[in-house]
Motif scaffolding. Structure first.
Motif, PDB file in Angstrom:
ATOM      1  N   GLY A  61     -63.671  36.534  55.101  1.00 46.57           N
ATOM      2  CA  GLY A  61     -64.569  35.764  54.254  1.00 46.57           C
ATOM      3  C   GLY A  61     -64.203  34.334  53.981  1.00 46.57           C
ATOM      4  N   ALA A  62     -65.141  33.563  53.474  1.00 48.82           N
ATOM      5  CA  ALA A  62     -64.888  32.169  53.159  1.00 48.82           C
ATOM      6  C   ALA A  62     -65.646  31.740  51.945  1.00 48.82           C
ATOM      7  CB  ALA A  62     -65.298  31.289  54.321  1.00 48.82           C
ATOM      8  N   ALA A  63     -65.032  31.050  51.043  1.00 54.11           N
ATOM      9  CA  ALA A  63     -65.715  30.459  49.914  1.00 54.11           C
ATOM     10  C   ALA A  63     -64.871  29.315  49.451  1.00 54.11           C
ATOM     11  CB  ALA A  63     -65.922  31.444  48.774  1.00 54.11           C
ATOM     12  N   TRP A 110     -57.878  30.334  52.693  1.00 53.84           N
ATOM     13  CA  TRP A 110     -59.097  30.625  53.457  1.00 53.84           C
ATOM     14  C   TRP A 110     -58.793  30.627  54.944  1.00 53.84           C
ATOM     15  CZ3 TRP A 110     -63.224  31.946  50.560  1.00 53.84           C
ATOM     16  CH2 TRP A 110     -63.183  31.580  49.204  1.00 53.84           C
ATOM     17  N   LEU A 124     -60.963  35.084  52.203  1.00 49.49           N
ATOM     18  CA  LEU A 124     -60.288  34.541  51.026  1.00 49.49           C
ATOM     19  C   LEU A 124     -59.179  35.492  50.610  1.00 49.49           C
ATOM     20  CD1 LEU A 124     -59.790  32.828  48.506  1.00 49.49           C
ATOM     21  CD2 LEU A 124     -61.759  33.954  47.443  1.00 49.49           C
ATOM     22  N   PHE A 142     -66.574  36.755  53.572  1.00 47.98           N
ATOM     23  CA  PHE A 142     -67.930  36.211  53.491  1.00 47.98           C
ATOM     24  C   PHE A 142     -68.456  36.018  54.914  1.00 47.98           C
ATOM     25  CE2 PHE A 142     -65.607  35.026  49.781  1.00 47.98           C
ATOM     26  CZ  PHE A 142     -66.507  34.983  48.727  1.00 47.98           C
ATOM     27  N   GLU A 195     -68.799  29.484  49.604  1.00 42.64           N
ATOM     28  CA  GLU A 195     -68.308  29.722  50.962  1.00 42.64           C
ATOM     29  C   GLU A 195     -68.931  28.779  51.985  1.00 42.64           C
ATOM     30  OE1 GLU A 195     -71.658  32.699  50.286  1.00 42.64           O
ATOM     31  OE2 GLU A 195     -69.965  31.903  49.151  1.00 42.64           O
ATOM     32  N   TRP A 227     -66.674  26.120  53.288  1.00 45.87           N
ATOM     33  CA  TRP A 227     -65.650  26.525  54.245  1.00 45.87           C
ATOM     34  C   TRP A 227     -66.238  26.808  55.617  1.00 45.87           C
ATOM     35  CZ3 TRP A 227     -60.848  25.430  53.196  1.00 45.87           C
ATOM     36  CH2 TRP A 227     -60.510  25.203  51.859  1.00 45.87           C
TER      37      TRP A 227
END
Length: 214
Positions: A8-10, A65, A90, A101, A196, A199
Motif C-alpha cells: 500500500g501507499a499513502a 512507503w 505503508l 493501498f 496515498e 505516493w
C-alpha cells in the motif's frame, strides 16, 4: 492474503528521510529511495507466507512507503501470480499492522487491505543494497473494496488461536488493534484519508526519470 500481498501507499507531502536511529527489530534501517525492499511474511508457527518485492519510496509522519508495481511476481509456497495492479505498502513506525493501498486496476476493486501483524522487523539484504521486511501475519484484515469496508478472516483468526496456541494477550491485543484500524478506516482518518495518491504520483515520477536515457 490474496492480491492483498501487493502492498500500500499513502501519505501527505514527504518529510525528512529516516536516519540511522530509526530502528524496528534489532538492525538499523537506513534506506534511500529506490532501494529494493522484499516483504517476507510468515505465520505464527514460522511457516512461510507471501513474499512481495518492491522499491523504497520514502517516509512521512506515519511510516515507511514501499512501491510494488504492476507486473511484480507475488508468491507463497504453492501459489503465485503476476500483480495486475500497482500498490504501495505503508509500514508504520509503531503498531501491529501494515497497510496496502491499490490503484484502480485491481481486478477485484480492492483499494485498501490492512493486515494485522506482529514482530515487524527490518534487515539488510546481502546483495543489491536492499532491505528485507519480515513480519508475522495474524490473520485478521481490514478490507475496502467497491465502496464497502469489512473485517476479513475472523474465522481463520479463531481457528489459529487453537492450532497455534496464540497467547491470550496477543489475541486481545490484535483484536483491539483490528477494531481501532476498522474505525479509523470508516472515519477516513489519516493515513486512510486518500493521501496515498501522493505516493502513487511519486512512484510514477520516479519510473519516468529512470526510463529516460542518461
Amino acid at each position: 492474503m490474496t492480491e492483498k500481498a501487493q502492498a500500500g501507499a499513502a501519505g501527505g507531502s514527504a518529510t525528512a528521510m529516516p536516519d540511522e536511529s530509526d530502528v524496528r527489530g534489532q538492525q538499523v534501517f537506513s534506506p534511500v529511495p529506490g532501494d529494493l525492499v522484499v516483504a517476507r511474511n510468515r505465520k505464527w508457527d514460522g511457516s512461510p507466507h507471501w513474499v512481495v518485492p518492491g522499491r523504497y519510496l520514502g517516509s512521512d509522519e506515519f511510516g515507511h512507503w514501499i512501491h510494488q508495481p504492476a507486473g511484480s511476481f507475488v508468491s507463497k509456497p504453492g501459489s503465485g501470480f503476476i500483480a495486475a495492479s500497482q500498490a504501495a505498502l505503508l509500514v508504520p513506525y509503531s503498531g501491529e499492522w501494515v497497510a496496502t493501498f491499490y490503484d484502480a486496476a485491481h481486478p477485484n476493486g480492492c483499494t485498501l487491505y490492512v493486515d494485522l501483524v506482529t514482530d515487524i522487523a527490518w534487515g539488510a539484504l546481502d546483495r543489491d543494497n536492499g532491505w528485507e521486511l519480515t513480519l508475522i501475519d495474524m490473520d485478521l484484515d481490514v478490507v475496502t473494496a467497491r465502496g464497502r469496508t469489512w473485517v476479513d478472516d475472523e474465522d481463520e483468526f479463531a481457528e489459529h488461536q487453537v492450532r497455534y496456541g496464540y497467547p491470550a494477550e496477543m489475541i486481545t491485543g490484535i483484536q483491539a488493534e483490528c477494531d481501532r484500524i476498522y474505525a479509523e478506516v470508516l472515519a477516513g482518518q489519516a493515513p486512510f484519508d486518500g493521501r496515498e495518491a501522493v505516493w502513487f504520483e511519486r512512484a510514477a515520477s520516479t519510473a519516468d526519470c529512470s526510463s529516460k536515457p542518461g
